[in-house]
Scaffold this active site. Structure first.
Site, PDB file in Angstrom:
ATOM      1  N   GLY A 290       0.821  -1.208   0.000  1.00  0.00           N
ATOM      2  CA  GLY A 290       0.000   0.000   0.000  1.00  0.00           C
ATOM      3  C   GLY A 290       0.855   1.257   0.000  1.00  0.00           C
ATOM      4  O   GLY A 290       0.443   2.308   0.462  1.00  0.00           O
ATOM      5  N   GLY A 291       2.087   1.128  -0.542  1.00  0.00           N
ATOM      6  CA  GLY A 291       2.965   2.299  -0.657  1.00  0.00           C
ATOM      7  C   GLY A 291       2.816   2.931  -2.036  1.00  0.00           C
ATOM      8  O   GLY A 291       1.864   2.645  -2.782  1.00  0.00           O
TER       9      GLY A 291
ATOM     10  N   ALA B  42       4.415   2.425  -4.790  1.00  0.00           N
ATOM     11  CA  ALA B  42       4.424   1.486  -5.920  1.00  0.00           C
ATOM     12  C   ALA B  42       3.058   0.834  -6.094  1.00  0.00           C
ATOM     13  O   ALA B  42       2.535   0.732  -7.210  1.00  0.00           O
ATOM     14  CB  ALA B  42       5.498   0.420  -5.701  1.00  0.00           C
TER      15      ALA B  42
ATOM     16  N   SER C 279      -1.306  -3.441   4.584  1.00  0.00           N
ATOM     17  CA  SER C 279      -1.427  -3.632   6.022  1.00  0.00           C
ATOM     18  C   SER C 279      -1.196  -2.306   6.728  1.00  0.00           C
ATOM     19  O   SER C 279      -0.093  -1.754   6.659  1.00  0.00           O
ATOM     20  CB  SER C 279      -0.393  -4.655   6.485  1.00  0.00           C
ATOM     21  OG  SER C 279      -0.306  -4.600   7.886  1.00  0.00           O
TER      22      SER C 279
ATOM     23  N   LYS D  55       9.756  21.306  -9.783  1.00  0.00           N
ATOM     24  CA  LYS D  55      11.190  20.988  -9.772  1.00  0.00           C
ATOM     25  C   LYS D  55      11.751  21.199 -11.176  1.00  0.00           C
ATOM     26  O   LYS D  55      11.268  20.583 -12.134  1.00  0.00           O
ATOM     27  CB  LYS D  55      11.372  19.526  -9.331  1.00  0.00           C
ATOM     28  CG  LYS D  55      12.803  19.031  -9.429  1.00  0.00           C
ATOM     29  CD  LYS D  55      12.929  17.583  -8.968  1.00  0.00           C
ATOM     30  CE  LYS D  55      14.335  17.057  -9.228  1.00  0.00           C
ATOM     31  NZ  LYS D  55      14.454  15.617  -8.966  1.00  0.00           N
TER      32      LYS D  55
ATOM     33  N   PRO E 194      19.898  20.553 -15.114  1.00  0.00           N
ATOM     34  CA  PRO E 194      18.566  21.081 -15.418  1.00  0.00           C
ATOM     35  C   PRO E 194      17.705  20.120 -16.233  1.00  0.00           C
ATOM     36  O   PRO E 194      18.226  19.262 -16.943  1.00  0.00           O
ATOM     37  CB  PRO E 194      18.907  22.301 -16.285  1.00  0.00           C
ATOM     38  CG  PRO E 194      20.169  21.923 -16.988  1.00  0.00           C
ATOM     39  CD  PRO E 194      20.906  20.946 -16.117  1.00  0.00           C
TER      40      PRO E 194
ATOM     41  N   GLU F   9      19.328  10.784  -8.228  1.00  0.00           N
ATOM     42  CA  GLU F   9      18.709  11.402  -9.409  1.00  0.00           C
ATOM     43  C   GLU F   9      17.195  11.154  -9.419  1.00  0.00           C
ATOM     44  O   GLU F   9      16.552  11.224 -10.468  1.00  0.00           O
ATOM     45  CB  GLU F   9      19.368  10.891 -10.697  1.00  0.00           C
ATOM     46  CG  GLU F   9      20.762  11.495 -10.948  1.00  0.00           C
ATOM     47  CD  GLU F   9      20.726  12.952 -11.457  1.00  0.00           C
ATOM     48  OE1 GLU F   9      19.633  13.455 -11.758  1.00  0.00           O
ATOM     49  OE2 GLU F   9      21.807  13.569 -11.535  1.00  0.00           O
TER      50      GLU F   9
ATOM     51  N   THR G 188      15.076   8.604  -9.205  1.00  0.00           N
ATOM     52  CA  THR G 188      14.648   7.713 -10.296  1.00  0.00           C
ATOM     53  C   THR G 188      13.738   6.565  -9.874  1.00  0.00           C
ATOM     54  O   THR G 188      13.222   5.858 -10.740  1.00  0.00           O
ATOM     55  CB  THR G 188      15.905   7.123 -10.963  1.00  0.00           C
ATOM     56  OG1 THR G 188      16.854   6.777  -9.952  1.00  0.00           O
ATOM     57  CG2 THR G 188      16.527   8.107 -11.912  1.00  0.00           C
TER      58      THR G 188
ATOM     59  N   ILE H 177      10.680   6.358  -8.373  1.00  0.00           N
ATOM     60  CA  ILE H 177       9.269   6.457  -8.765  1.00  0.00           C
ATOM     61  C   ILE H 177       9.173   6.298 -10.278  1.00  0.00           C
ATOM     62  O   ILE H 177       8.252   5.654 -10.794  1.00  0.00           O
ATOM     63  CB  ILE H 177       8.667   7.793  -8.267  1.00  0.00           C
ATOM     64  CG1 ILE H 177       8.574   7.758  -6.739  1.00  0.00           C
ATOM     65  CG2 ILE H 177       7.305   8.067  -8.897  1.00  0.00           C
ATOM     66  CD1 ILE H 177       8.171   9.056  -6.092  1.00  0.00           C
TER      67      ILE H 177
END
Ligand SMILES: Cc1cc2nc3c(=O)[nH]c(=O)nc-3n(C[C@H](O)[C@H](O)[C@H](O)COP(=O)(O)OP(=O)(O)OC[C@H]3O[C@@H](n4cnc5c(N)ncnc54)[C@H](O)[C@@H]3O)c2cc1C
Length: 496
Positions: free
Chosen positions: A14-15, A17, A41, A80, A98, A340, A342, A344
């Site tokens: 349930g995070g 991901a 959970s 960002k 950038p 960096e 990455t 997610i």
């Protein structure tokens, strides 16, 4: 491989991901083809960090048909425009990575070759995102390609817990069923060894055809049930611990992430609307937990609002992201430290790749192999880019930095570095995550100075090149002045 048609999907976790997977699959699969059940959970926490993203997140937002204003409001997000790296090349030096290209290409030759030739001004003066970031300004890019303001590219910083909660609403609104329960066992089919069901502490048994393992580092299904293994990359990226601590806002949020190198690791600073996220990523063979905590707290620019939270990890990945009828996403699939931002993105890549190879009539061997090939490629590209920051440094002031500078790196990375060192060349293949701008920014930023530049940059007379470069800098500086402040842009969105 065959087996049953894939009708019932079970997502474990349930995070970030799990909820990203749930939202994408509920949106991208035809309605009525089966069920999607997510089991989480509330007794077991999520990692709860993961607050900085990269520009492809906007593609995910489009795929999910999210309203950006609503996302910004609900997740306390900020914009960002890139990452500022302090003390990475050497103590006291900084550079900016950038989002969005430098200057403009001339005569089919990439801009940076002209900059290498003339060395006229600072490289970041030719980057609209870098200049806007340092001026604290932001607006979404305009569509007209003749306008310099079309050249902004951006990503988001958000509160990870609020992001998961937001995606939960999206996913459950699109038909995903969420169950709360602690998984205590995994039942395998005796013949095939595929996962048949998961068993919850309260006795419930949840069966499925395809399981998405988003259970975090432990990999409840992919590892504990299927013993898939783990390719350890810590000889290249030895950071193995982090401490995360939120602090009060110290002023209007800046539209960029800051990464400041330390004796054996680095400290992140991620500005959100309601607080600042901070963390120290470090290598426990060189610095102990107390030293790491002291360093983190010393560098806060406003009071902490919680105690530092410890996290442990090992850099690497599962050799098979898809094994039998289990696809691992997020930390269950692998982890490259967040330098960096990455992780997610790799979840997004995983679930969108799964969607494009989704089993039509049962799980197909060739489709599984293709999925695993693509995920391996994506993980390795991220790995190489992150290693570059450690390998290419002029720092020799601690044992850690001396060791990093001396380590052998993957052939794929040494080839890139040698190619750049020769004549500043960066050759990008289709589908690569990091663009030429990213490689140029970090290679030059970290002190890798090429011996030459592209021969074709000599086709234009030098005076003409210098004049064009001057004009680019002026146009960018004027463009930045035309932008609202980042804070006022967010306030307007939130008010709306
Ligand atoms: C220090 C650090 C900084 C990071 N910073 C960034 C960043 O800036 N940008 C970025 O893109 N990524 C970042 N990441 C990565 C990012 O945090 C993760 O990719 C993201 O949070 C996804 O985590 P997850 O959902 O895979 O795992 P978790 O958040 O660990 O979720 C696991 C889930 O599984 C559930 N679970 C586990 N066991 C059971 C069980 N027995 N029964 C039922 N449920 C169970 C848990 O309850 C939880 O809901 C960072 C990671 C770390 C460690």
């Amino acid at each position: 491989m065959g087996h049953n048609q894939v009708r019932d999907i079970v997502i474990v976790g349930g995070g970030t991901a799990a909820w990203m997977a749930a939202a994408v699959l509920a949106t991208g699969l035809p309605q009525g083809r089966g069920t999607i059940t997510l089991v989480e959970s509330s007794a077991i926490g999520t990692v709860g960090v993961g607050e900085a993203t990269i520009p492809p997140i906007l593609q995910l937002n489009r795929l999910l048909q999210l309203d950006e204003g609503e996302l910004i409001r609900r997740t306390q997000a900020t914009y960002k425009l890139g990452i500022e790296f302090r003390d990475w090349r050497e103590l006291g030096a900084s550079y900016f990575h950038p989002f969005g290209a430098y200057g403009a290409d001339l005569g089919g030759v990439h801009f940076h070759h002209y900059w290498l030739k003339t060395q006229q001004g600072a490289l970041s003066d030719y980057s609209l995102p870098a200049a806007a970031a340092y001026a604290g300004r932001f607006a979404a890019p305009v569509e007209d390609p003749r306008n310099v303001l079309s050249r902004l590219s951006y990503a988001l910083h958000f509160d990870a817990t609020l992001y998961a909660a937001y995606l939960r609403d999206v996913a459950t609104g699109r038909g995903v069923t969420a169950l709360d329960g602690r998984i205590v066992d995994v039942a395998l089919d005796g013949e095939s060894g595929w996962v048949r069901s998961i068993l919850l502490e309260d006795g419930r048994e949840i069966a499925g055809d395809l399981f998405i393992d988003c259970s975090g580092f432990r990999g409840l299904l992919i590892e504990e049930a299927l013993n898939t293994g783990y390719e350890n990359w810590s000889h290249w990226l030895p950071m193995d611990r982090a401490l995360a601590v939120p602090s009060q806002c110290s002023g209007p949020p800046v539209p960029f992430t800051r990464s400041t190198a330390q004796d054996a690791g680095w400290i992140w600073r991620i500005p959100l609307q309601h607080r600042t996220g901070n963390g120290h990523v470090y290598c426990s063979s060189f610095v102990d937990d107390q030293q790491a905590a002291d360093r983190l707290l010393d560098q806060l620019d406003a009071p902490a609002i919680a105690d530092p939270r410890p996290l442990r990890f090992q850099t690497g990945r599962r050799p098979k992201a898809w094994n039998r009828n289990v696809v691992a996403l997020g930390l269950a699939c692998g982890f490259v430290e967040p330098l960096e931002s990455t992780s997610i993105h790799l979840i997004q890549q995983g679930v969108t790749t799964l969607l494009s190879l989704f089993p039509r009539d049962g799980i197909n061997k060739a489709e599984v192999a293709e999925y695993n090939r693509l995920m391996q490629r994506d993980f390795e590209r991220v790995r190489d880019f992150v290693i570059l920051h450690y390998k290419q440094t002029l720092r020799r002031d601690t044992d850690f930095w001396r060791e990093m500078a001396a380590m052998p790196v993957p052939d794929s990375l040494s080839h890139r570095m040698e190619l750049f060192a020769a004549n500043g060349r960066v050759m990008i293949e289709p589908g690569e995550l990091f663009t030429e701008t990213s490689w140029v920014a970090v290679m030059l930023g970290q002190g890798l100075t090429p011996n030459g530049y592209d021969l074709q940059a000599d086709l234009l007379p030098e005076a003409e090149v210098r004049e064009k470069l001057d004009r680019m800098r002026t146009t960018i500086a004027r463009g930045v002045q035309a932008l609202p402040t980042h804070k006022s842009y967010i306030d307007r969105l939130c008010a709306g």
